[in-house]
Design a protein around this motif. Structure first.
Motif, PDB file in Angstrom:
ATOM      1  N   GLN A 220      46.126  43.843  53.030  1.00 41.57           N
ATOM      2  CA  GLN A 220      46.234  43.888  51.579  1.00 41.57           C
ATOM      3  C   GLN A 220      47.128  45.033  51.137  1.00 41.57           C
ATOM      4  N   GLY A 222      47.376  46.473  47.523  1.00 37.84           N
ATOM      5  CA  GLY A 222      46.927  46.348  46.144  1.00 37.84           C
ATOM      6  C   GLY A 222      46.214  45.023  45.939  1.00 37.84           C
ATOM      7  N   SER A 223      46.723  44.229  45.001  1.00 40.00           N
ATOM      8  CA  SER A 223      46.084  42.952  44.671  1.00 40.00           C
ATOM      9  C   SER A 223      46.674  41.779  45.430  1.00 40.00           C
ATOM     10  N   SER A 224      47.709  42.002  46.240  1.00 40.96           N
ATOM     11  CA  SER A 224      48.358  40.896  46.949  1.00 40.96           C
ATOM     12  C   SER A 224      48.200  41.042  48.456  1.00 40.96           C
ATOM     13  N   SER A 225      48.385  39.924  49.161  1.00 41.77           N
ATOM     14  CA  SER A 225      48.329  39.908  50.620  1.00 41.77           C
ATOM     15  C   SER A 225      49.761  39.898  51.161  1.00 41.77           C
ATOM     16  N   THR A 239      55.571  38.933  51.257  1.00 38.90           N
ATOM     17  CA  THR A 239      54.451  38.537  50.414  1.00 38.90           C
ATOM     18  C   THR A 239      53.971  37.159  50.846  1.00 38.90           C
ATOM     19  N   ASP A 242      49.199  32.225  48.606  1.00 40.97           N
ATOM     20  CA  ASP A 242      47.776  31.899  48.516  1.00 40.97           C
ATOM     21  C   ASP A 242      47.599  30.383  48.516  1.00 40.97           C
TER      22      ASP A 242
END
Length: 373
Positions: A220, A222-225, A239, A242
């Protein structure tokens, strides 16, 4: 900033780091690459909103520093410098860059390096290691199937999964699927991620020049994988997409109704012939015959038709079937074998194309086309 390095090393580094950079990026800072000198190396980095690439080269650094430059212009300057020579880079306080090499001196404007996107930091990362040759082979066998649009994000991705020491890459576009598997050894943690196909193809084009271990990490930021792919002095941050990838195994035949084994070169010639004959639907009809198969193709108006006899070993007989010649050609192109095997359950169910010898873990699943009598 002041340093000297090899012109050829710098040119290769700029070419690699520029891959994510777009001339039409809406954010001006995404049109630039970052040059950052410290200790005994120069780091060259480029980024867009979905990818970050960087590579380090050896350099004699007399004054550390950094600057951002336009990659196309900077590469044009390096192209005018004599090859196999050292190049000197100097950056003034106003981000003015001076390039000197073999009697050539060029001055150009740079911009503030603080405008560059920061390098992502992965938290709670899970990783595995694979030879670069193996990873490139898996990518080349599958990534071309991934869709080029984002209408269905999962179909624009390459599914990367590790299970029980096996690495599997898979793609699907709605008409066909590709799957390739290789053993990477025990001790690797299981994972399943979706990497944009376009991004992974960029990585493969760079890794193809190397023969070294590649470490792929997922975590991870922050908020993204994201995933990080590192090979020697190159690093890529991608990035992830999802979503849930379809189960490719459910598409494959559950039993063998007919098996055809033929020379890959003959099959490719037949697919190319069908593409020339039927430029509209690209339909190729395969009919089992005594001692082989016959490929037939005709255009919708009946103006052009063709057929080709192919020697083959045919086991079982479920009758004729049809396929998209373009998809058939691309599947055969991705198979590194002298012979291919076509495995069908019925003429109206998806079928498999793979290497004709022992199973290698690489296969392509194609949807059949309807034959109208």
């Amino acid at each position: 900033m002041r340093l000297t390095c090899q012109r050829d090393d710098l040119k290769d580094a700029v070419s690699m780091a520029s891959k994510p950079v777009g001339n039409k990026a809406t954010q001006a800072n995404l049109r630039y690459i970052l040059l950052e000198a410290s200790d005994d190396h120069l780091s060259v980095s480029g980024a867009d909103l979905r990818m970050h690439a960087s590579v380090a080269i050896e350099a004699d650094v007399s004054e550390p520093g950094s600057v951002m430059v336009l990659p196309d212009r900077f590469e044009d300057v390096l192209n005018q410098c004599p090859p196999s020579r050292s190049v000197s880079l100097t950056v003034s306080g106003s981000h003015r860059v001076t390039v000197a090499c073999g009697g050539v001196t060029v001055r150009m404007n740079g911009i503030d390096p603080d405008l560059f996107m920061s390098v992502p930091i992965l938290h709670d990362a899970v990783s595995f290691t694979v030879p670069s040759v193996t990873l490139c082979e898996l990518i080349d066998s599958t990534a071309f199937v991934a869709r080029q649009d984002d209408a269905r994000p999962a179909l624009a991705a390459v599914s990367v999964a590790v299970r029980a020491g096996m690495l599997t890459l898979a793609t699907m576009d709605g008409e066909r699927a590709a799957q390739a598997t290789a053993k990477i050894g025990d001790g690797c943690a299981d994972l399943s991620i979706l990497i944009p196909g376009s991004s992974l193809k960029m990585v493969a084009s760079s890794l193809a020049k190397r023969d070294a271990p590649v470490t792929v990490a997922y975590g991870q930021t922050g908020s993204s994988s994201r995933c990080r792919i590192v090979c020697g002095d190159e690093a890529w941050y991608l990035t992830l997409i999802d979503g849930t990838f379809p189960d490719v195994n459910r598409l494959a035949p559950s039993k063998v109704g007919m098996r055809i084994v033929c020379d890959r070169a003959d099959f490719l010639r037949a697919m190319n012939l069908a593409r020339l004959s039927d430029t509209g639907t690209l339909k190729a009809i395969i009919t089992p015959t005594e001692g082989g198969i016959t490929m037939t193709s005709t255009d919708g108006q009946g103006d052009t038709s063709c057929d080709m006899q192919i020697s083959a070993r045919v086991t079982g007989n479920i009758g004729r079937f049809a396929l998209n010649a373009k998809n058939g050609k691309e599947a055969a192109d991705a198979i590194d074998a002298e012979q291919i095997a076509i495995i069908l359950e019925s003429p109206l169910r998806p079928f498999v194309i793979r290497a004709g010898g022992p199973a290698t873990g690489h296969r392509h699943i194609l949807a059949p086309m309807v034959i109208k009598d």
